[in-house]
Design a protein around this motif. Sequence first.
Motif, PDB file in Angstrom:
ATOM      1  N   ASP A  25      25.203 -54.559  10.944  1.00  0.00           N
ATOM      2  CA  ASP A  25      24.540 -53.760  11.978  1.00  0.00           C
ATOM      3  C   ASP A  25      25.400 -53.741  13.246  1.00  0.00           C
ATOM      4  O   ASP A  25      25.648 -54.784  13.849  1.00  0.00           O
ATOM      5  N   ILE A  26      25.822 -52.566  13.657  1.00  0.00           N
ATOM      6  CA  ILE A  26      26.733 -52.456  14.802  1.00  0.00           C
ATOM      7  C   ILE A  26      26.084 -52.941  16.104  1.00  0.00           C
ATOM      8  O   ILE A  26      26.786 -53.398  17.016  1.00  0.00           O
ATOM      9  N   ALA A  38      26.166 -39.974  18.522  1.00  0.00           N
ATOM     10  CA  ALA A  38      25.114 -39.344  19.318  1.00  0.00           C
ATOM     11  C   ALA A  38      24.966 -37.866  18.936  1.00  0.00           C
ATOM     12  O   ALA A  38      25.580 -37.386  17.981  1.00  0.00           O
ATOM     13  N   ASN A  39      24.123 -37.159  19.683  1.00  0.00           N
ATOM     14  CA  ASN A  39      24.042 -35.696  19.550  1.00  0.00           C
ATOM     15  C   ASN A  39      24.326 -35.085  20.920  1.00  0.00           C
ATOM     16  O   ASN A  39      24.437 -35.802  21.915  1.00  0.00           O
ATOM     17  N   GLY A  44      19.297 -39.500  22.635  1.00  0.00           N
ATOM     18  CA  GLY A  44      18.868 -40.391  21.561  1.00  0.00           C
ATOM     19  C   GLY A  44      18.427 -39.601  20.343  1.00  0.00           C
ATOM     20  O   GLY A  44      18.341 -38.376  20.368  1.00  0.00           O
ATOM     21  N   GLY A  45      18.183 -40.324  19.270  1.00  0.00           N
ATOM     22  CA  GLY A  45      17.796 -39.685  18.014  1.00  0.00           C
ATOM     23  C   GLY A  45      17.540 -40.741  16.966  1.00  0.00           C
ATOM     24  O   GLY A  45      17.112 -41.847  17.296  1.00  0.00           O
ATOM     25  N   GLY A  47      18.964 -42.691  13.127  1.00  0.00           N
ATOM     26  CA  GLY A  47      20.177 -43.354  12.657  1.00  0.00           C
ATOM     27  C   GLY A  47      20.686 -44.418  13.613  1.00  0.00           C
ATOM     28  O   GLY A  47      19.914 -45.139  14.248  1.00  0.00           O
ATOM     29  N   ASP A  49      22.137 -44.030  16.413  1.00  0.00           N
ATOM     30  CA  ASP A  49      21.781 -43.654  17.789  1.00  0.00           C
ATOM     31  C   ASP A  49      20.446 -44.296  18.184  1.00  0.00           C
ATOM     32  O   ASP A  49      20.331 -44.962  19.235  1.00  0.00           O
ATOM     33  N   PRO A 133      30.874 -46.918  14.065  1.00  0.00           N
ATOM     34  CA  PRO A 133      30.154 -46.634  12.822  1.00  0.00           C
ATOM     35  C   PRO A 133      30.844 -45.432  12.163  1.00  0.00           C
ATOM     36  O   PRO A 133      31.784 -44.866  12.744  1.00  0.00           O
ATOM     37  N   GLY A 134      30.390 -45.057  11.000  1.00  0.00           N
ATOM     38  CA  GLY A 134      30.953 -43.869  10.342  1.00  0.00           C
ATOM     39  C   GLY A 134      30.363 -42.613  10.963  1.00  0.00           C
ATOM     40  O   GLY A 134      29.337 -42.092  10.516  1.00  0.00           O
ATOM     41  N   THR A 137      28.534 -39.494   9.177  1.00  0.00           N
ATOM     42  CA  THR A 137      28.360 -39.736   7.736  1.00  0.00           C
ATOM     43  C   THR A 137      26.919 -40.032   7.320  1.00  0.00           C
ATOM     44  O   THR A 137      26.659 -40.378   6.171  1.00  0.00           O
ATOM     45  N   ILE A 139      23.037 -38.607   8.982  1.00  0.00           N
ATOM     46  CA  ILE A 139      22.227 -37.393   9.151  1.00  0.00           C
ATOM     47  C   ILE A 139      23.100 -36.137   9.167  1.00  0.00           C
ATOM     48  O   ILE A 139      22.695 -35.086   8.664  1.00  0.00           O
ATOM     49  N   TYR A 140      24.307 -36.213   9.684  1.00  0.00           N
ATOM     50  CA  TYR A 140      25.174 -35.031   9.792  1.00  0.00           C
ATOM     51  C   TYR A 140      25.923 -34.706   8.501  1.00  0.00           C
ATOM     52  O   TYR A 140      26.621 -33.688   8.434  1.00  0.00           O
ATOM     53  N   VAL A 171      32.672 -50.388  11.205  1.00  0.00           N
ATOM     54  CA  VAL A 171      31.438 -51.017  10.752  1.00  0.00           C
ATOM     55  C   VAL A 171      30.802 -50.159   9.666  1.00  0.00           C
ATOM     56  O   VAL A 171      30.562 -48.970   9.884  1.00  0.00           O
ATOM     57  N   PHE A 173      27.680 -49.859   6.696  1.00  0.00           N
ATOM     58  CA  PHE A 173      26.335 -50.347   6.424  1.00  0.00           C
ATOM     59  C   PHE A 173      26.206 -50.814   4.978  1.00  0.00           C
ATOM     60  O   PHE A 173      25.535 -51.782   4.702  1.00  0.00           O
TER      61      PHE A 173
HETATM   62  N1  AR6 Z   1      24.951 -50.155  12.205  1.00  0.00           N
HETATM   63  C1  AR6 Z   1      26.025 -49.609  11.593  1.00  0.00           C
HETATM   64  N2  AR6 Z   1      26.002 -48.433  10.953  1.00  0.00           N
HETATM   65  C2  AR6 Z   1      24.825 -47.764  10.931  1.00  0.00           C
HETATM   66  C3  AR6 Z   1      23.644 -48.260  11.555  1.00  0.00           C
HETATM   67  C4  AR6 Z   1      23.749 -49.523  12.224  1.00  0.00           C
HETATM   68  N3  AR6 Z   1      22.709 -50.071  12.849  1.00  0.00           N
HETATM   69  N4  AR6 Z   1      22.646 -47.358  11.361  1.00  0.00           N
HETATM   70  C5  AR6 Z   1      23.168 -46.352  10.643  1.00  0.00           C
HETATM   71  N5  AR6 Z   1      24.473 -46.595  10.371  1.00  0.00           N
HETATM   72  P1  AR6 Z   1      23.904 -41.445  11.623  1.00  0.00           P
HETATM   73  P2  AR6 Z   1      25.446 -38.991  12.211  1.00  0.00           P
HETATM   74  C6  AR6 Z   1      25.457 -45.751   9.655  1.00  0.00           C
HETATM   75  O1  AR6 Z   1      22.920 -40.644  10.840  1.00  0.00           O
HETATM   76  O2  AR6 Z   1      25.582 -38.682  10.760  1.00  0.00           O
HETATM   77  C7  AR6 Z   1      21.100 -39.116  15.173  1.00  0.00           C
HETATM   78  O3  AR6 Z   1      19.792 -38.622  15.139  1.00  0.00           O
HETATM   79  C8  AR6 Z   1      24.930 -44.783   8.620  1.00  0.00           C
HETATM   80  O4  AR6 Z   1      24.813 -45.425   7.352  1.00  0.00           O
HETATM   81  O5  AR6 Z   1      23.397 -42.463  12.543  1.00  0.00           O
HETATM   82  O6  AR6 Z   1      26.650 -38.860  13.098  1.00  0.00           O
HETATM   83  C9  AR6 Z   1      21.885 -38.580  16.360  1.00  0.00           C
HETATM   84  O7  AR6 Z   1      21.075 -38.434  17.505  1.00  0.00           O
HETATM   85  C10 AR6 Z   1      26.014 -43.723   8.611  1.00  0.00           C
HETATM   86  O8  AR6 Z   1      27.062 -44.079   7.725  1.00  0.00           O
HETATM   87  O9  AR6 Z   1      24.873 -40.473  12.502  1.00  0.00           O
HETATM   88  C11 AR6 Z   1      22.373 -37.258  15.844  1.00  0.00           C
HETATM   89  O10 AR6 Z   1      21.372 -36.270  15.958  1.00  0.00           O
HETATM   90  C12 AR6 Z   1      26.564 -43.750  10.037  1.00  0.00           C
HETATM   91  O11 AR6 Z   1      26.046 -44.929  10.643  1.00  0.00           O
HETATM   92  C13 AR6 Z   1      22.637 -37.536  14.370  1.00  0.00           C
HETATM   93  O12 AR6 Z   1      21.784 -38.628  14.025  1.00  0.00           O
HETATM   94  C14 AR6 Z   1      26.193 -42.550  10.897  1.00  0.00           C
HETATM   95  O13 AR6 Z   1      24.886 -42.109  10.562  1.00  0.00           O
HETATM   96  C15 AR6 Z   1      24.071 -37.956  14.135  1.00  0.00           C
HETATM   97  O14 AR6 Z   1      24.300 -38.050  12.751  1.00  0.00           O
END
Ligand code: AR6
Length: 187
Positions: A25-26, A38-39, A44-45, A47, A49, A133-134, A137, A139-140, A171, A173
Amino acid sequence: MPSPTPLAYWRDAPAFGRIRLYQGDITKLDTEAIVNAANTSLLGGGGVDGAIHRAGGPAILEACRQIRARQGGCQPGAAVLTTGGRLPARYVIHTVGPVWQGGHKQEPELLACCYRHSLALAEQQQVASVAFPGISTGIYGYPKAEAAAIAVREARAFLGEHAFPGTVVFVVFDEEARRFYEQALQA
Ligand code: AR6
């Protein structure tokens, strides 16, 4: 006083030059900066974020609101810096990844920009360590193997071209993501 959250042992994670690969967990990392996926609103959002804002508390959102007031959010590929609030990390670098739309809408270039611009902010602040983090990778929907290859390529390029002396931590998950990074880091 409640006891502090146990910190993640990222310093013991496998090293590939100045890059480390940590699974967990980052929000638990005491790297000097962590990067948020972020977005454009910066408000905030879900995942990572959501996890960062929950763990870091209201100071992060307040700093994001101030940035919004100044420059109207953050465009895909760009990055902004705020406090880490209550996080173990001192700073959060918020970057906005591209939404995956099949790969022909400049997604690879925008994702590369996220890493470049985030590392440039880390260098500006002279941080000793920064964790990513990725980006994109979750929600997007960016394919994880391709995203890992871009992350590694950009970090290596940046470390090669700049005098930035810090450590970069990727980092992941889950196991699948770990394998993609290992492949990219061993290439
Ligand atoms: N620690 C490390 N990695 C994590 C954690 C954590 N606590 N939680 C999730 N991941 P995402 P995106 C990984 O969806 O695709 C938000 O709503 C997860 O497994 O968080 O860039 C924003 O506000 C994945 O590999 O980000 C935007 O609207 C990676 O982090 C949107 O989501 C990114 O997943 C951005 O989507």
